[in-house]
Design a protein around this motif. Structure first.
Motif, mmCIF file in Angstrom:
data_model
loop_
_atom_site.group_PDB
_atom_site.id
_atom_site.type_symbol
_atom_site.label_atom_id
_atom_site.label_comp_id
_atom_site.label_asym_id
_atom_site.label_seq_id
_atom_site.Cartn_x
_atom_site.Cartn_y
_atom_site.Cartn_z
ATOM 1 N N ASP A 150 0.665 -1.132 0.010
ATOM 2 C CA ASP A 150 -0.023 -0.048 -0.033
ATOM 3 C C ASP A 150 0.906 1.354 0.236
ATOM 4 O O ASP A 150 0.600 2.200 0.486
ATOM 5 C CB ASP A 150 -0.885 0.064 1.160
ATOM 6 N N THR B 224 2.194 4.642 -1.328
ATOM 7 C CA THR B 224 1.349 5.367 -2.374
ATOM 8 C C THR B 224 2.201 6.295 -3.034
ATOM 9 O O THR B 224 3.392 6.614 -2.499
ATOM 10 C CB THR B 224 0.324 6.314 -1.500
ATOM 11 N N TYR B 225 1.823 6.839 -3.915
ATOM 12 C CA TYR B 225 2.779 7.901 -4.884
ATOM 13 C C TYR B 225 3.113 9.104 -4.028
ATOM 14 O O TYR B 225 4.084 9.584 -4.340
ATOM 15 C CB TYR B 225 1.849 8.285 -6.301
ATOM 16 N N LYS C 110 -5.930 3.890 -8.698
ATOM 17 C CA LYS C 110 -5.584 4.115 -7.046
ATOM 18 C C LYS C 110 -4.301 4.741 -7.026
ATOM 19 O O LYS C 110 -3.231 4.355 -7.814
ATOM 20 C CB LYS C 110 -5.691 2.763 -6.455
ATOM 21 N N VAL D 248 -1.795 3.765 -5.372
ATOM 22 C CA VAL D 248 -0.842 2.662 -4.995
ATOM 23 C C VAL D 248 0.374 2.250 -5.972
ATOM 24 O O VAL D 248 -0.196 1.975 -6.962
ATOM 25 C CB VAL D 248 -1.605 1.597 -4.143
#
Length: 86
Positions: free
Chosen positions: A17, A19-20, A64, A66
């Motif tokens: 999970d 994230t960017y 998303k 992720v």
């Protein structure tokens, strides 16, 4: 342990999970700035180290935010290759 160290530790654990926005914060801490190629750059983005001019290119994850596991591994390998992380 600083926020950057905690974030790096999380990154190196290859979480499903990550994230960017976390990646952006991590790379900013190591001197990388986000660069897009104009309004029509789409999802492609480059992070350029302002000191070494090293470039990390990737596609922003969507829908998303992720990152995929292969993206995390590629970025980790690039950072290790350049001696930025161990």
């Amino acid at each position: 342990m600083s926020k950057t160290e905690k974030l790096l530790k999380r990154f190196l654990s290859h979480p499903a999970d990550f994230t960017y926005s976390e990646l952006t914060r991590l790379l900013n801490a190591y001197g990388y700035k986000k660069h897009t190629t104009g309004k029509t750059s789409g999802s492609q983005v480059a992070f350029i180290n302002t000191t070494t001019l090293h470039i990390i290119r990737l596609h922003k994850p969507h829908p998303k935010p992720v990152l995929k596991e292969y993206q995390i591994k590629q970025i980790e390998n690039e950072l290790k290759r350049k001696g930025i992380i161990k």
